[in-house]
Design an enzyme around this catalytic site. Structure first.
Site, short mmCIF file in Angstrom:
data_model
loop_
_atom_site.label_atom_id
_atom_site.label_comp_id
_atom_site.label_asym_id
_atom_site.label_seq_id
_atom_site.Cartn_x
_atom_site.Cartn_y
_atom_site.Cartn_z
N ARG A 1 0.86 -1.18 0.00
CA ARG A 1 0.00 0.00 0.00
C ARG A 1 0.90 1.24 0.00
O ARG A 1 1.95 1.25 0.67
CB ARG A 1 -0.88 0.04 1.25
CG ARG A 1 -2.06 -0.93 1.24
CD ARG A 1 -3.15 -0.55 0.24
NE ARG A 1 -4.30 -1.44 0.30
CZ ARG A 1 -4.47 -2.51 -0.46
NH1 ARG A 1 -3.58 -2.84 -1.39
NH2 ARG A 1 -5.55 -3.26 -0.34
N GLU B 1 -4.32 7.38 -4.38
CA GLU B 1 -4.63 6.75 -5.66
C GLU B 1 -5.96 7.34 -6.15
O GLU B 1 -6.89 7.41 -5.34
CB GLU B 1 -4.75 5.24 -5.51
CG GLU B 1 -3.39 4.60 -5.20
CD GLU B 1 -3.45 3.08 -5.08
OE1 GLU B 1 -4.54 2.51 -5.27
OE2 GLU B 1 -2.41 2.48 -4.80
N HIS C 1 -1.84 0.18 -9.59
CA HIS C 1 -2.46 -0.79 -8.67
C HIS C 1 -3.07 -1.97 -9.45
O HIS C 1 -4.29 -2.20 -9.38
CB HIS C 1 -3.51 -0.10 -7.80
CG HIS C 1 -3.82 -0.85 -6.53
ND1 HIS C 1 -4.21 -0.23 -5.38
CD2 HIS C 1 -3.79 -2.18 -6.24
CE1 HIS C 1 -4.43 -1.12 -4.43
NE2 HIS C 1 -4.17 -2.34 -4.94
N1 LIG Z 1 -0.81 -4.33 -5.39
C1 LIG Z 1 -1.88 -5.07 -5.27
O1 LIG Z 1 -2.74 -5.13 -6.14
C2 LIG Z 1 -2.06 -5.92 -4.06
C3 LIG Z 1 -2.65 -7.19 -4.20
C4 LIG Z 1 -2.80 -7.96 -3.05
C5 LIG Z 1 -2.36 -7.50 -1.81
N2 LIG Z 1 -1.79 -6.27 -1.73
C6 LIG Z 1 -1.28 -5.81 -0.44
O2 LIG Z 1 -0.33 -6.77 0.02
C7 LIG Z 1 -0.49 -6.94 1.42
C8 LIG Z 1 0.04 -8.29 1.84
O3 LIG Z 1 -0.80 -9.33 1.40
P1 LIG Z 1 -0.52 -10.84 1.87
O4 LIG Z 1 -1.64 -11.66 1.37
O5 LIG Z 1 0.87 -11.23 1.56
O6 LIG Z 1 -0.65 -10.65 3.44
P2 LIG Z 1 -0.03 -11.58 4.59
O7 LIG Z 1 -0.80 -11.26 5.82
O8 LIG Z 1 0.03 -13.00 4.14
O9 LIG Z 1 1.47 -11.04 4.72
C9 LIG Z 1 1.82 -9.85 5.35
C10 LIG Z 1 3.00 -10.13 6.25
O10 LIG Z 1 3.42 -8.90 6.83
C11 LIG Z 1 3.75 -9.14 8.18
N3 LIG Z 1 3.65 -7.90 8.94
C12 LIG Z 1 2.53 -7.25 9.32
N4 LIG Z 1 2.84 -6.16 10.03
C13 LIG Z 1 4.17 -6.12 10.08
C14 LIG Z 1 5.08 -5.22 10.66
N5 LIG Z 1 4.67 -4.17 11.39
N6 LIG Z 1 6.41 -5.48 10.53
C15 LIG Z 1 6.81 -6.56 9.84
N7 LIG Z 1 6.00 -7.43 9.26
C16 LIG Z 1 4.69 -7.22 9.38
C17 LIG Z 1 2.77 -10.21 8.65
O11 LIG Z 1 3.26 -10.89 9.77
C18 LIG Z 1 2.68 -11.08 7.41
O12 LIG Z 1 3.64 -12.11 7.45
C19 LIG Z 1 -1.98 -6.73 1.65
O13 LIG Z 1 -2.25 -6.30 2.97
C20 LIG Z 1 -2.35 -5.67 0.63
O14 LIG Z 1 -2.26 -4.41 1.23
C21 LIG Z 1 -1.64 -5.47 -2.82
O1 LIG Z 2 -5.53 -5.89 -1.34
C1 LIG Z 2 -5.77 -6.32 -2.47
O2 LIG Z 2 -6.29 -7.43 -2.66
C2 LIG Z 2 -5.40 -5.50 -3.65
O3 LIG Z 2 -4.96 -4.26 -3.35
C3 LIG Z 2 -6.35 -5.55 -4.78
O4 LIG Z 2 -6.31 -6.84 -5.30
#
Ligand SMILES: NC(=O)c1ccc[n+]([C@@H]2O[C@H](COP(=O)([O-])OP(=O)(O)OC[C@H]3O[C@@H](n4cnc5c(N)ncnc54)[C@H](O)[C@@H]3O)[C@@H](O)[C@H]2O)c1
Ligand SMILES: O=C(O)[C@H](O)CO
Length: 324
Positions: A237, A266, A285
């Protein structure tokens, strides 16, 4: 049941809800709803499926007393006040896992594009600035055997690390809230403290959720600790990175480059100076934006809602405590 979908989602998800006989209304527009419009539309239904990046704050839950569940078509839920939802007894679900591969691909795409200045070189052709092969101009840096640092080694971070290790034999280091034993065993990933992550990474990729703790985690102080040759990648994010500090770090050569799929705000202002920089690649995004992944996200979001309608627990529930 009446369901409101806040932005058009892939048809498969809509068909699944319709096949169960529900009455669906959709905000089918590229303009997001205002807070008032979102509340007004949600007050008239039993269930909401969020297809966009709408915000659901305490005021929303307070003003929608008839709402029974909220299903997000995203894994991130920084746009929802989860404790307010719980206080009002509203279960909230998301779409974890199925989008990890697609989003990791975009992190990979950005890492490679920045390392070879791909977007900038594309712009040079468009602007008629390509004068022919040049042995000393536009040189990138190679990724083979370099160190990839992952901030937040969860589902997407793991997928990205796996791809980077397979493609470039990158050494994986990571900083996380807790140890990731699977990544340590399968990828040989090494857990390091935050400062080591900054100082040792050739590529530092951000994958933690946006929370009060992670907001602006990457700022002037962190960039000062990083290598001048380092690339920063953010597909999590925009709020995790202080954008003004990043701009300065890139302008002064404190960092070598940056690849961003997410920004704050965004959409990004098209006049933002980051968009004109040679060493920056920015995407709008699109992490999860493949036909296959978006279909699966729509189906998962619809299935979560159908479970709630049947009085069952939503399979991908975020606030489990709401059921106690
Ligand atoms: N660009 C996109 O389109 C897109 C798509 C999907 C997800 N995302 C973003 O990616 C993020 C991660 O998704 P995910 O499925 O891998 O989540 P996830 O929960 O599997 O992984 C996130 C990791 O970050 C760690 N974490 C949380 N807070 C922390 C901190 N303060 N310090 C260190 N580590 C920390 C957690 O322990 C976890 O292991 C989502 O929250 C979302 O914001 C973006
Ligand atoms: O958090 C998410 O899943 C993304 O930002 C959109 O797919």
């Amino acid at each position: 049941m009446k369901i409101f979908i806040t932005k058009k989602i892939p048809q498969k998800g809509i068909d699944l809800l319709k096949s169960a006989g529900h009455d669906i209304s959709i905000h089918d527009s590229s303009t997001p709803l205002s807070e008032t419009e979102l509340i007004k539309a949600s007050q008239q239904v039993d269930y909401v499926l969020n297809g966009g990046m709408q915000k659901f704050d305490a005021n929303f839950f307070q003003n929608c007393p008839n709402l029974k569940a909220l299903s997000l078509m995203s894994v991130g839920y920084d746009n929802v006040d989860i404790s307010a939802a719980t206080q009002h007894g509203i279960p909230v679900s998301n779409t974890p896992g199925i989008l990890s591969g697609a989003t990791a691909d975009v992190a990979f795409l950005l890492m490679l594009s920045v390392s070879r200045k791909a977007f900038f070189n594309h712009k040079r052709i468009l602007q008629g600035e390509w004068k022919g092969f040049d042995p000393t101009a536009n040189l990138g840096i190679e990724l083979n055997n370099k160190t990839l640092g992952i901030y937040g080694l969860g589902r997407i971070g793991f997928e990205f690390a796996r791809k980077a290790k397979a493609a470039y034999n990158m050494e994986i280091i990571y900083y996380n809230r807790s140890r990731n034993e699977e990544a340590e065993q399968i990828l040989g990933a090494r857990y390091v403290n935050f400062d080591d992550l900054l100082t040792r990474s050739d590529v530092l990729s951000i994958h933690a959720a946006l929370t009060a703790e992670t907001k602006n985690r990457f700022d002037k102080n962190t960039f000062t600790r990083m290598k001048n040759s380092a690339i920063l990648v953010n597909t999590a994010r925009g709020g995790l990175v202080n954008e003004l500090d990043l701009t300065e770090a890139l302008q002064t050569g404190q960092l070598w480059g940056a690849g961003l799929d997410v920004t704050d705000p965004e959409p990004m202002d098209p006049k933002n100076p980051l968009l004109t920089m040679e060493n920056v690649c920015i995407l709008p995004h699109i992490g999860s934006a493949t036909v296959e992944t978006r279909d699966n996200m729509a189906l998962m979001a619809a299935s979560n809602l159908l479970a709630a309608i049947k009085g069952e627990k939503m399979p991908q529930i975020i606030n489990k405590e709401v059921y106690q």
